[in-house]
Design a protein around this motif. Structure first.
Motif, mmCIF file in Angstrom:
data_model
loop_
_atom_site.group_PDB
_atom_site.id
_atom_site.type_symbol
_atom_site.label_atom_id
_atom_site.label_comp_id
_atom_site.label_asym_id
_atom_site.label_seq_id
_atom_site.Cartn_x
_atom_site.Cartn_y
_atom_site.Cartn_z
ATOM 1 N N MET A 20 -18.638 -29.220 17.488
ATOM 2 C CA MET A 20 -18.620 -27.761 17.561
ATOM 3 C C MET A 20 -19.411 -27.154 16.409
ATOM 4 N N ILE A 21 -19.247 -27.703 15.207
ATOM 5 C CA ILE A 21 -20.000 -27.200 14.056
ATOM 6 C C ILE A 21 -21.494 -27.420 14.264
ATOM 7 N N ALA A 22 -21.860 -28.561 14.820
ATOM 8 C CA ALA A 22 -23.281 -28.840 15.056
ATOM 9 C C ALA A 22 -23.904 -27.837 16.013
ATOM 10 N N SER A 23 -23.154 -27.432 17.038
ATOM 11 C CA SER A 23 -23.704 -26.511 18.027
ATOM 12 C C SER A 23 -23.505 -25.038 17.663
ATOM 13 N N HIS A 24 -22.580 -24.750 16.753
ATOM 14 C CA HIS A 24 -22.301 -23.376 16.303
ATOM 15 C C HIS A 24 -22.164 -23.397 14.782
ATOM 16 N N PRO A 25 -23.275 -23.605 14.045
ATOM 17 C CA PRO A 25 -23.181 -23.862 12.603
ATOM 18 C C PRO A 25 -22.910 -22.648 11.717
ATOM 19 N N LEU A 26 -23.005 -21.435 12.263
ATOM 20 C CA LEU A 26 -22.817 -20.260 11.415
ATOM 21 C C LEU A 26 -21.330 -20.018 11.174
ATOM 22 N N ALA A 27 -20.948 -19.966 9.901
ATOM 23 C CA ALA A 27 -19.548 -19.770 9.522
ATOM 24 C C ALA A 27 -19.440 -18.624 8.528
ATOM 25 N N TRP A 28 -18.253 -18.019 8.485
ATOM 26 C CA TRP A 28 -17.926 -17.077 7.415
ATOM 27 C C TRP A 28 -17.314 -17.872 6.280
ATOM 28 N N VAL A 29 -17.903 -17.765 5.092
ATOM 29 C CA VAL A 29 -17.362 -18.403 3.895
ATOM 30 C C VAL A 29 -16.716 -17.300 3.065
ATOM 31 N N VAL A 30 -15.383 -17.418 2.907
ATOM 32 C CA VAL A 30 -14.590 -16.345 2.301
ATOM 33 C C VAL A 30 -14.045 -16.829 0.963
ATOM 34 N N SER A 31 -14.267 -16.031 -0.083
ATOM 35 C CA SER A 31 -13.757 -16.360 -1.412
ATOM 36 C C SER A 31 -12.428 -15.663 -1.662
ATOM 37 N N ARG A 32 -11.793 -16.007 -2.778
ATOM 38 C CA ARG A 32 -10.451 -15.495 -3.073
ATOM 39 C C ARG A 32 -10.417 -13.980 -3.265
ATOM 40 N N ASP A 33 -11.570 -13.368 -3.560
ATOM 41 C CA ASP A 33 -11.632 -11.918 -3.724
ATOM 42 C C ASP A 33 -11.898 -11.210 -2.397
ATOM 43 N N PHE A 34 -11.811 -11.957 -1.294
ATOM 44 C CA PHE A 34 -12.013 -11.444 0.069
ATOM 45 C C PHE A 34 -13.468 -11.059 0.353
ATOM 46 N N ASP A 35 -14.390 -11.488 -0.507
ATOM 47 C CA ASP A 35 -15.804 -11.355 -0.166
ATOM 48 C C ASP A 35 -16.111 -12.444 0.862
ATOM 49 N N ALA A 36 -17.110 -12.207 1.685
ATOM 50 C CA ALA A 36 -17.440 -13.172 2.741
ATOM 51 C C ALA A 36 -18.938 -13.154 3.008
ATOM 52 N N THR A 37 -19.487 -14.336 3.251
ATOM 53 C CA THR A 37 -20.910 -14.483 3.555
ATOM 54 C C THR A 37 -21.057 -15.364 4.782
ATOM 55 N N PRO A 38 -21.857 -14.954 5.774
ATOM 56 C CA PRO A 38 -22.143 -15.849 6.891
ATOM 57 C C PRO A 38 -23.230 -16.848 6.495
ATOM 58 N N LEU A 39 -22.939 -18.126 6.673
ATOM 59 C CA LEU A 39 -23.874 -19.190 6.292
ATOM 60 C C LEU A 39 -23.890 -20.289 7.346
ATOM 61 N N PRO A 40 -25.077 -20.846 7.666
ATOM 62 C CA PRO A 40 -25.102 -22.039 8.508
ATOM 63 C C PRO A 40 -24.714 -23.256 7.683
ATOM 64 N N LEU A 41 -23.820 -24.083 8.234
ATOM 65 C CA LEU A 41 -23.314 -25.241 7.504
ATOM 66 C C LEU A 41 -23.454 -26.500 8.348
ATOM 67 N N LEU A 42 -23.548 -27.623 7.659
ATOM 68 C CA LEU A 42 -23.628 -28.929 8.310
ATOM 69 C C LEU A 42 -22.346 -29.705 8.049
ATOM 70 N N ALA A 43 -21.838 -30.360 9.081
ATOM 71 C CA ALA A 43 -20.636 -31.178 8.950
ATOM 72 C C ALA A 43 -20.983 -32.538 8.375
ATOM 73 N N GLU A 44 -20.147 -33.014 7.465
ATOM 74 C CA GLU A 44 -20.242 -34.370 6.938
ATOM 75 C C GLU A 44 -18.922 -35.067 7.269
ATOM 76 N N CYS A 45 -19.023 -36.224 7.914
ATOM 77 C CA CYS A 45 -17.836 -36.904 8.454
ATOM 78 C C CYS A 45 -17.686 -38.297 7.883
ATOM 79 N N ASP A 46 -16.460 -38.823 7.987
ATOM 80 C CA ASP A 46 -16.211 -40.195 7.572
ATOM 81 C C ASP A 46 -16.567 -41.144 8.716
#
Length: 197
Positions: A14-40
């Motif tokens: 799912m991450i590979a096909s929909h890589p854009l995520a909201w990254v939210v910090s403790r101050d409730f700021d948020a940035t949309p970023l494409p991310l790659l999954a790393e798996c075991d």
């Protein structure tokens, strides 16, 4: 009904096909970023790999407090009763989502790797590469920093019609206008137990 993926690899897919995520910090700021999954070795998500513009205020926030909430939306959409033949069936919304808690660590030495891996993921047929930018890439990379978000928890909700009767499920998959959602339903539905009318 627990709307969970069938296998750990479904989360990475799912991450590979929909890589854009909201990254939210403790101050409730948020940035949309494409991310790659790393798996075991078993296909379980262990970390997410991405990059920030150094001028983004979240960089300083995460350097002080690395805890992050990362939210992914996969395929989703309204499911109309007009798709099914059951006259008393009610409308619903199907979706796949991930709620990830992670610890972010900046890895400046991997910034070039992060940019190249993301470009290769998004251009899988060997299309555009960062080297095409020439000297501009060398100037740009100084303003970017890579990070790895080590996953501490992952809540996956794949509400994709697993509770529907077989005939209704087949009608939705066949007729839904969002074919991305229909494919996700079919992929999860291929492994669901029979559910009679």
């Amino acid at each position: 009904m627990n709307f969970v993926p069938h296998a750990p690899a479904d989360i990475a897919a799912m991450i590979a096909s929909h890589p854009l995520a909201w990254v939210v910090s403790r101050d409730f700021d948020a940035t949309p970023l494409p991310l790659l999954a790393e798996c075991d070795g078993q296909g379980r998500l262990v970390s997410l790999f991405g990059h920030y513009a150094r001028r983004n205020p979240q960089v300083a926030v995460f350097e002080a407090d690395p805890r992050a909430l990362i939210l992914f939306n996969g395929p989703q959409g309204y499911v109309s009763p007009s798709l099914v033949s059951n006259p008393v069936w009610g409308a619903t919304w199907n979706y796949a989502t991930l709620r990830i808690v992670a610890e972010i660590a900046f890895v400046a030495s991997e910034t070039d790797v992060a940019l190249r891996r993301l470009a290769a993921h998004l251009e899988p047929q060997g299309g555009w590469q960062v080297d095409a930018m020439g000297d501009r890439y060398d100037r740009m990379i100084d303003h970017i920093v890579a990070f790895r978000a080590t996953v501490t928890s992952c809540e996956a909700v794949f509400k994709l019609g697993q509770d529907e009767a077989d005939g209704t499920f087949a009608e939705i998959v066949a007729g839904h206008p969002n074919r991305d959602l229909a494919r996700a339903m079919r992929d999860q539905g291929d492994r669901r137990p029979p559910n009679p009318e």
